[in-house]
Every structure is written in structure tokens, then in C-alpha cells.
Enzyme design. Sequence first.
Site, short mmCIF file in Angstrom:
data_model
loop_
_atom_site.label_atom_id
_atom_site.label_comp_id
_atom_site.label_asym_id
_atom_site.label_seq_id
_atom_site.Cartn_x
_atom_site.Cartn_y
_atom_site.Cartn_z
N HIS A 182 0.86 -1.18 0.00
CA HIS A 182 0.00 0.00 0.00
C HIS A 182 0.90 1.23 0.00
CE1 HIS A 182 1.23 -0.30 4.16
NE2 HIS A 182 0.98 1.00 4.25
N HIS B 206 5.87 5.63 -1.22
CA HIS B 206 6.60 4.42 -1.55
C HIS B 206 5.77 3.20 -1.15
CE1 HIS B 206 7.45 4.93 2.73
NE2 HIS B 206 7.64 3.62 2.76
#
EC number: 3.1.4.58
Length: 183
Positions: free
Chosen positions: A39, A124
Site C-alpha cells: 500500500h 513508496h
Amino acid sequence: MRLFIGLELPAQMRLAAQEASLLYRRLAPGRYVEAELFHITMAFLGERGEEDLPALQEILLRCAEKQPVLSLSLSHPGYFSKPENAILFLSVHGEESLYPLDNRLRAALRQAGQSFDIKPLRPHITLARKVNLRARQASAEEISLPDPRPAGGAIARLTLFHSTRVQENLRYLPIFRADFARP
């Protein structure tokens, strides 16, 4: 409940990240994350009680209603910390589209008196922790990791996640989703 607000990855992006992770684990040992946990974190909220959920859900709804659907794709691998004990991640292309949402989300959390981790957003996808990126223990040379295959997609919602253990396995359970504005 340990909570955070994040973005769920589209299936194509998740699959390409998983392929990269499987390759990297052969090149650099570490504790790799299951693909179901991939995620992008927008805000870490920490421990909260159920009484906080209605206010948090309202914040997600207000932030999502003004947000157009995002288009992101996987980029190059990178790491935080030292190369012998790194957190390995994949960067994302299109990250600049996340900053207006991040600003709205942080402002709404502050206005509602909700605490959160104030570290700046660095979009990220975490792949692994405690990774050794040295080619050999005695060498100072870092392993070169290839870029993932190009993959992207539309991200159309903001999600409130509950980070918990289910049968000793870490899980990020979506407990509320707020859809972004549709064109």
C-alpha cells in the site's frame, strides 16, 4: 486499534510489485512483506479507540470528495537506513499528484484535533525490512536491483486501515473506504 490512512494499489501494480519483491528476495536477504500488505501510507495515526472512527471517517469523506482519481505507476527500488539493515521499497511515478491530497488530509486531521505522525510524505511501497543490500558481507559494494516492470493504474479511494495480527500474521484490514470524485 492501530490505524493508518493509505492508498490501496490496483491489481496490476500490486502484481508487478510482487514480482519485483520475489526477484529481490533472491538477491538480498531480509524480511519480505506479503503482497497483500502492499500500500502507500498517507498518514499513520497510531493507537485509537472505536470512538475515534466516526470523526476519522468524516475526514476521509471530506478529503476524498475533492480528490480526482490518481494515476500512479511503479518506479525504481530504493531503501531507507543503512544498506546492511535496510527497509527496501519501490518508488512511484506520479507522486506529485499525492501532495495536494496529503496537504488536505493533514489540515483536516489537525483541524479535527486528530494526532498523526508528522514526518513528511514520501510515497513508496514497502517490500521488506532488515534487508542486506551488500553483495557480500565483507564487501562494501551494494547489490544493484533492477527496476520493476512498468505497471500502474488508477487509485480511486482513500482507505482507513486497521493494522492487526490475525492468527499471528500481520494484516492491514480496510475498515473504511472513501471514494474519490468521479469526472
